[in-house]
Design a protein around this motif. Structure first.
Motif, mmCIF file in Angstrom:
data_model
loop_
_atom_site.group_PDB
_atom_site.id
_atom_site.type_symbol
_atom_site.label_atom_id
_atom_site.label_comp_id
_atom_site.label_asym_id
_atom_site.label_seq_id
_atom_site.Cartn_x
_atom_site.Cartn_y
_atom_site.Cartn_z
ATOM 1 N N PRO A 19 33.974 -8.297 21.185
ATOM 2 C CA PRO A 19 34.032 -7.752 19.820
ATOM 3 C C PRO A 19 33.070 -8.492 18.901
ATOM 4 O O PRO A 19 32.750 -9.665 19.135
ATOM 5 N N PRO A 20 32.597 -7.821 17.859
ATOM 6 C CA PRO A 20 31.644 -8.464 16.944
ATOM 7 C C PRO A 20 32.273 -9.693 16.288
ATOM 8 O O PRO A 20 33.404 -9.658 15.837
ATOM 9 N N SER A 58 27.222 -1.604 23.949
ATOM 10 C CA SER A 58 28.313 -1.502 22.984
ATOM 11 C C SER A 58 28.986 -0.142 23.052
ATOM 12 O O SER A 58 30.200 -0.029 22.882
ATOM 13 N N ALA A 92 29.430 -7.019 20.166
ATOM 14 C CA ALA A 92 28.935 -5.637 20.120
ATOM 15 C C ALA A 92 28.082 -5.427 18.880
ATOM 16 O O ALA A 92 28.342 -6.000 17.820
ATOM 17 N N ARG A 93 27.082 -4.605 19.049
ATOM 18 C CA ARG A 93 26.175 -4.354 17.934
ATOM 19 C C ARG A 93 25.697 -2.911 17.978
ATOM 20 O O ARG A 93 24.962 -2.516 18.890
ATOM 21 N N TRP A 129 35.977 -2.878 18.810
ATOM 22 C CA TRP A 129 36.242 -3.370 20.162
ATOM 23 C C TRP A 129 37.361 -4.392 20.107
ATOM 24 O O TRP A 129 37.437 -5.182 19.159
ATOM 25 N N LYS A 130 38.166 -4.379 21.101
ATOM 26 C CA LYS A 130 39.304 -5.292 21.145
ATOM 27 C C LYS A 130 38.934 -6.541 21.939
ATOM 28 O O LYS A 130 38.213 -6.460 22.938
#
Lengths: 306, 730
Positions: free
Chosen positions: A70-71, A25, A91-92, B584-585
Motif C-alpha cells: 500500500p502507498p 499497482s 503502489a503508485r 490497497w490493503k
C-alpha cells in the motif's frame, strides 16, 4: 541496482512515468513471468523486481511472486528533526499522485521527483514544514506514514547471526557442483562434498540436479539451510568490511556482501534512492544514512567498520 | 288476500315464462351443436387424414391444416380406419410413439406442397382411448415416444441431435413461421408419459407402408441409448426444400421435434426447454445422466447482432428456482489430426476463467488439473455418434462449476495461438484454414458453401480412424471472400463476413482486453462499409476528431462492447484506479522474520504493520526509553540486547518518548511525537496515576525537547501542567 540520477524538475501536473509500477499497482499481485515485455525485459525481470522490493514498492517471494504494497510515506528524516521529508513508497497510480498533489497543496507541502537509473520508479520526495503537516498530508492522500522508516525496519529485523535458518542433514548422493564462500576473497571457491562434510565453519552452495541449497556449517555434523544473502553475511561475520563516512553520511559495503532485501530496504529508505554501485571498488554505497541507523545496520549485519 | 293472489299469479307467470325461455335456449344450443358437428364431420371426411370411422370426433387439434383444394382431397384418397392404426402402431420400425400437443400446434403447415404430401403420408390422427392404450403399451415396451413427422430438408439442414433425460419434462410449441414452413411440437418422454393415458391427445405417426423410401431415410438415426435419453435430431428446413415427407421413422419424428427447438432458438423466440446433457462416456449406460439445471445452450452466430449491455444482461438473467447457481465457463474442443497414423482424436478443452481452482473434479472423468491460467488439461471422452449431437455440459458438482459447449449443427476448428492442434472456433475467418466436423449428409452442402466462399475443395478424412459412423471430418476450409448471399442461419459460421476489423489502439493494457481507466484504448474500425452502424454498449457511436469511435459512457469503468451492425463485435474492459476504491490493503508480510524479534509485527513495504489497536515505536538505544500517552498510558520500550535499538508494540498511541541514559539533565531527551486522533481522544479520559508520575518525573528533569518547535513545547507543557494539576486536586 543503478546509479542515482537527480536533477529532474519537480513533479508537475501528473506525469506518469512509472509505467511498470503503475501496471503492477493495477494488477496488485502476480508472478515475475506476468510482467509485460514492453515494460520489463525478460532477462532483467528478476533484477527489476528486486529493486522494486528494495524501494519498498512490492514484497517479493523467493519463487518470484510479488504483491504491491500500500502507498506509504516513509520518513527519511532520521535525526534532522527540522526537515520533515518522506519518500513515497508502495503502489503508485495516477489517482495516488493526484491525491498526493492535492494534499500537498492543502497542507503546504512540496513534491520533488527524480529519476532513477534503468527505468526504476522515480524517487518522489514529499516535504512538509513540520512533522504534523507531513502527517496531515499522509492522511489527506489516504497513505500511511512510517516514522523513521529505515531505523524502524532495521530495529524489527533479527541480527544476521540470529537470521532464521533450518537445520538439515548433510547432502548425500550425487551433486553437480559444490562451492564455498571465501571469507577473505569474498567470492565462491570450488570445493567438494567431502570438504563440506569435514568443515566446522563455512558457507557452502551445493548444486544438485534441480535445486541448489545453501548450507552454513556450525559444527562437523551441524549445518543449516539459510538464505543466500544472509548466509554470506553470516559467513563473514566480524569481518572489517564496512566503511562509514560520517561527513558524507554514506555506508559502503562490498558488492559481494549485498544484504538481504529488508536490510537493503531499510538503508535505501534513508534516502529513497537505490544504492549506487562503485564498479571500481565493487562496493554498494548507501547514502544519507543517519548515524543511529548506521550503528544499527552495523550491528544487524554483524560486520565491523574497516 | 287479493294481493296474495296477484302475487301468486305473477310468480307462476314468471315461472312459465322462464321455463319457455330455457327450453328455447336449450333447443338453440342443440341446433348449434348439431350444425357444428355436421360441419366438423364434413371437414374431417374431406381431409386425407385417417380417422375413426365411428363418426365421433374429438377435436384435439385446433384445425386440420390441410387446404381444401389440396390434391389429396381432390384425389379422394381413402382414409384408413382406426383398425389400421391398431395394426400400424406395433410395427417393428416404430420405436417411438407420436405425441402431438393440442391445440397450439397444428401438425402440418397449411398450403404448401409438402403439407399436401405430408397429409397423404403422415396420417396424424386423434385416437380414441383404445388406441391410446395400445400406444401406451407399445411405448412401455420400447421406452420411447414419438412425435409427428415432417420432412427434413435434403441438405444443409442444421441438425443437432439432443439426448433428453428423464428429468426434463419439457414441451415446446413453435408458432407458425412463414419461413420455416411448418409447426412443430416437442415433448420429451416424461411429458409424453403424462399424456399417455389421456385419450384423444395422442396422434399416430405416418404408417411405414405409406412412407417413401427417400435417400434421406439413411440419415435417420434410431438409437436406443437407454432409458434416460433417446437421441433426437433436428434440422432447419429451407424455404425451397422438397415438399415430400420423409420415411416414417419415429426417430425422424423426434428429430423434427428438436428441429423445432433449434429453430426456436434461431428465430429468437423464447428459448428451448431444458434439453438434456449430452456428453456421456457410454451411451448405453442406463444410469441417468446428470440433469441440466438450465435450458440447453444452442449456438447462434451472433456476429453483427446488437448486444445488451452487461447491466442489462445481468438484469435479464434468471436462474432456475431450487437449482444452486453454478459458475459457468466455456468448453472448447480440440481436434487432433494425426496424418501419420491416419487417426483423428477429439478432446474437450475446459477453459479456466479467473477464480477457477487449480484442480477440478469433473463427473465421470475424475480430477483434472489446470494446464495454465487459461484452461485445464484436456478431457478425452469417447467420440461416439451422440457426442456432438447436442450441447456438451460438464460439471464439477463439488465446486459448483460447469462447462458448456452449446449445440451446433457442425463444429468448426482452426489454429489458435499457443495451441498445438486445432481448436474449435465460433466462426470462420479470413486467412485461416479450418477443419469441420459435420454429419455425413451435410458434407455436400458445406462443400458447396466452401466453394462459394472461395475456399479450395475440402478434403474428407474418410480413411482416418476415430471418426464415428455418420460423421465426417473435412479439412482445408479457407474462405477468401464473403458469401454472395446470406446463408441459412445454421450455416452462417462458415461465412467469414465482411472484412471489418475493430482495433483497439493504444491504451494502458493491464491484462488482455483490460485497460486502465485513465488510459482507455482508441477504437478504430476499418474498413467500414456505408451501410454499417457502430454501437458501443448498445448506444450509437460517433467518430471523434481523431477518427476513433466514441459513445456516451464508453470510457467509464467496466466492460464495453463495440458492435458493427452488420459485422463483427469486440469487447474491452476498463479497470477503475484502485486508489479510488479504498486502495490497497496491507498484510503481515515478512512476519516469519520480524516475529523473531517482535511478535505480532510485520514489515509490509516501507511500513511496520501490527494488529489493530497497536502502535509500533522504535527508538535509539538508551538505558531507559518510555513511551508516554497524551494524558494516560506509559510503556517502557524493550531494549534489544543484540542491537542498538529499543522497540515496543504499544497498546496506545504515544505522544511523547522519554529517553534517558543517566540522571543528568543532559543525558535525557524528550521526543514529542505526532499527535493523531487516537491520542487526542485519550485526552478526554481520566488521568492515569502512572502517567502522572512518569510525566512529573520527566518534567522535573527539564529535558531538551525535540523537535524544538513551539507546538512541541506547548504539547509537553500542557501534559506537564495536567500532571501537576492532578496532584494538587488530590
Amino acid at each position: 541496482m543503478g546509479r542515482r540520477r537527480e536533477g529532474r524538475p519537480p513533479l508537475e501536473a501528473n506525469p506518469m512515468r512509472d509505467r511498470l509500477l503503475e501496471w503492477m499497482s493495477y494488477r496488485s499481485q502476480g508472478n515475475a513471468a506476468d510482467l509485460p515485455h514492453g515494460l520489463a525485459a525478460a532477462e532483467k525481470r528478476r533484477w527489476q523486481l528486486e529493486d522494486m522490493a528494495v524501494l519498498g514498492h512490492i514484497e517479493l517471494d523467493q519463487d518470484g511472486r510479488w504483491r504491491i504494497a500500500p502507498p506509504t510515506l516513509a520518513d527519511t528524516s532520521g535525526e534532522v528533526e527540522e526537515a520533515h521529508a518522506a519518500v513515497v513508497c508502495g503502489a503508485r497510480t495516477r489517482g495516488v499522485t493526484e491525491r498526493l498533489l492535492s494534499a500537498c497543496q492543502l497542507h503546504g507541502g512540496s513534491i520533488e521527483s527524480s529519476a532513477q537509473a534503468d527505468g526504476r520508479p522515480d524517487r518522489i520526495i514529499v516535504s512538509a514544514p513540520t512533522s504534523p503537516a507531513l502527517s496531515a498530508i499522509a492522511v489527506s492522500a489516504g497513505m500511511r506514514r512510517q516514522r523513521d522508516a529505515g531505523f524502524s525496519i532495521l530495529a524489527c529485523l533479527p541480527a544476521i547471526r540470529s537470521w532464521p535458518r533450518t537445520a538439515c542433514p548433510m547432502v548425500d548422493g550425487k551433486v553437480e557442483d559444490v562451492s564455498r564462500f571465501s571469507k577473505s576473497e569474498l567470492k565462491w571457491k570450488p570445493s567438494s562434498l567431502d570438504a563440506a562434510r569435514q568443515e566446522v565453519h563455512g558457507l557452502f552452495q551445493i548444486k544438485r540436479d534441480w535445486t541448489t541449497v545453501t548450507l552454513i556449517k556450525s559444527g562437523r555434523d551441524t549445518q543449516a539451510q539459510i538464505d543466500l544473502l544472509a548466509g554470506r553475511l553470516a559467513a563473514v561475520a566480524g569481518a572489517k568490511r564496512l566503511r562509514l563516512d560520517l561527513q558524507a553520511r554514506t555506508l559502503r559495503l562490498p558488492l559481494a556482501l549485498k544484504p538481504p532485501i529488508l536490510i537493503s530496504r531499510a538503508l535505501t529508505l534513508c534516502s529513497g534512492a537505490l544504492p549506487e554501485i562503485d564498479w571500481e571498488t565493487r562496493h554498494l554505497i548507501y547514502r544519507d544514512i543517519p548515524i543511529k541507523t548506521a550503528r544499527l545496520a552495523i550491528s544487524i549485519t554483524g560486520l565491523r567498520l574497516a | 288476500m287479493s294481493i296474495s293472489a296477484v302475487f301468486t299469479a305473477l310468480v307462476w307467470i314468471a315461472i312459465v315464462a322462464g321455463s319457455a325461455g330455457l327450453i328455447v335456449a336449450i333447443v338453440k344450443i342443440l341446433n348449434w351443436y348439431k350444425d357444428m358437428q355436421e360441419d366438423l364431420r364434413g371437414l374431417w371426411q374431406n381431409s386425407s387424414w385417417p380417422h375413426a370411422d365411428n363418426g365421433s370426433f374429438e377435436q384435439t387439434f385446433s384445425t386440420p391444416s390441410v387446404p381444401v383444394d389440396s390434391p389429396a382431397l381432390e384425389q379422394g384418397e381413402p382414409t384408413p380406419p382406426s383398425a389400421d392404426i391398431h395394426e400400424f402402431v406395433p410395427s417393428a420400425d416404430f420405436n417411438d410413439v407420436v405425441e402431438k400437443t393440442p391445440p397450439q400446434a397444428p401438425a402440418i403447415e397449411v398450403g404448401s406442397e409438402a403439407t399436401q404430401v405430408a397429409a397423404k403420408q403422415s396420417g396424424c390422427v386423434p385416437v380414441d382411448e383404445d388406441v391410446a392404450n395400445i400406444l401406451s403399451e407399445h411405448r412401455d415396451a420400447t421406452g420411447k415416444t414419438a412425435t409427428a413427422s415432417n420432412k427434413l430438408p435434403e441438405t444443409l439442414n442444421s441438425r443437432i441431435r439432443i439426448s433428453p433425460s428423464d428429468d426434463d419434462a419439457t414441451e415446446v410449441d413453435e408458432p407458425a413461421d412463414a419461413e420455416s414452413g411448418g409447426h412443430y411440437s416437442v415433448a420429451n418422454s416424461a411429458k409424453q408419459d403424462e399424456n399417455a393415458d389421456q385419450p384423444g391427445v395422442m396422434a399416430v405417426g405416418p404408417d411405414q407402408d405409406l412412407g417413401t423410401s427417400e435417400p434421406e431415410a439413411d440419415r435417420v438415426v434410431a438409437k436406443d441409448v437407454g432409458n434416460h435419453s433417446a437421441p433426437i435430431e433436428y434440422g432447419i428446413p429451407e424455404e425451397d426444400s422438397p415438399a415430400d415427407f420423409e420415411d416414417s421413422s419415429l426417430d425422424r419424428l423426434m428429430m423434427d421435434g428438436v428441429l423445432a427447438t433449434a429453430r426456436m432458438a434461431e428465430t429468437e423466440l423464447p428459448e428451448a426447454p431444458p434439453t438434456p446433457v449430452a456428453l456421456r462416456e457410454d451411451p448405453g449406460d442406463p444410469s441417468p445422466s446428470p440433469a441440466p439445471s438450465r435450458r440447453p445452450a444452442i449456438f447462434k452466430d451472433r456476429r453483427g447482432a446488437k448486444r445488451s449491455t452487461p447491466a442489462e444482461a445481468a438484469k435479464g438473467s434468471h436462474t432456475t428456482e431450487g437449482v444452486p447457481a453454478l459458475r459457468q465457463a466455456e468448453a472448447k474442443l480440440r481436434l487432433t489430426i494425426d496424418t501419420t497414423r491416419k487417426r483423428v482424436v477429439l478432446a474437450a478443452v475446459l477453459s479456466r476463467p479467473e477464480g477457477f481452482p487449480e484442480s477440478i473434479d469433473v463427473s465421470q472423468f475424475g480430477e483434472v488439473l489446470a494446464f495454465d491460467r487459461s484452461r485445464y488439461d484436456d478431457i478425452e471422452p469417447e467420440w461416439s455418434p451422440d457426442l456432438l449431437s447436442g450441447e456438451i455440459r460438464l460439471r464439477d458438482e463439488s465446486s459448483g462449476l460447469e462447462w458448456v459447449r452449446s449445440a451446433r449443427p457442425f463444429q468448426l476448428f482452426a489454429n489458435v495461438a499457443g495451441e498445438p492442434d486445432l481448436i474449435s472456433v465460433p466462426a470462420a475467418s479470413f486467412g485461416a484454414t479450418h477443419a469441420i466436423i459435420c454429419l455425413s449428409e451435410d458434407s455436400a452442402g458445406i462443400d458447396e458453401i466452401a466453394q462459394q466462399a472461395g475456399s479450395p475443395a475440402l478434403e474428407q478424412l474418410d480413411a482416418y480412424r476415430g471418426v464415428p459412423t455418420g460423421w465426417k471430418v473435412l479439412t482445408g476450409f479457407a474462405p477468401s471472400r464473403s458469401l454472395p448471399e446470406r446463408p441459412p442461419a445454421a450455416m452462417r459460421p462458415l461465412d467469414p463476413g465482411a472484412q471489418i476489423e475493430i482495433t483497439f489502439v493504444g491504451g494502458f493494457e493491464i491484462r488482455a482486453g483490460e485497460y486502465a481507466q485513465q488510459e482507455p484504448p482508441r477504437v478504430t474500425i476499418a474498413p467500414l462499409p456505408s451501410g454499417c452502424e457502430v454501437f458501443i454498449d448498445g448506444r450509437p457511436a460517433h467518430t471523434a476528431d481523431d477518427g476513433c469511435w466514441e459513445a456516451p459512457g464508453w470510457d467509464d469503468p467496466g466492460q464495453h462492447t463495440v458492435d458493427v451492425v452488420p459485422g463483427p463485435s469486440r469487447s474491452f474492459s476498463l479497470i477503475e484506479d484502485p486508489a479510488a476504491d479504498g486502495g490497497w490493503k496491507s498484510w503481515p508480510a515478512n512476519s516469519e522474520l520480524v516475529s523473531t524479534v517482535l511478535p505480532l509485527a510485520a514489515v509490509c513495504g516501507a511500513a511496520i504493520t501490527c494488529p489493530e489497536g497497536r502502535a509500533f515505536l522504535a527508538s535509539e538505544p538508551a538505558s531507559s526509553a518510555i513511551a508516554i500517552g497524551l494524558r494516560q498510558n506509559v510503556q517502557r520500550l524493550h531494549i534489544r540486547p543484540d542491537a542498538p535499538a529499543a522497540i515496543a508494540l504499544l497498546h496506545f498511541w504515544p505522544a511523547f518518548l522519554a529517553v534517558s541514559n543517566g540522571h543528568k539533565r543532559t543525558q535525557a531527551k524528550l521526543h514529542v511525537l505526532d499527535l493523531n486522533s487516537s491520542a487526542a481522544n485519550s485526552a478526554m479520559r481520566p488521568l492515569d496515576p502512572r502517567w502522572v508520575s512518569t510525566v512529573r518525573l520527566t518534567a522535573a528533569r527539564r529535558p531538551p525537547i525535540t523537535p524544538s518547535t513551539p507546538v512541541a513545547e506547548a504539547a509537553w507543557a500542557g501534559a506537564a501542567r495536567a500532571a501537576r494539576r492532578w496532584k494538587r486536586i488530590r
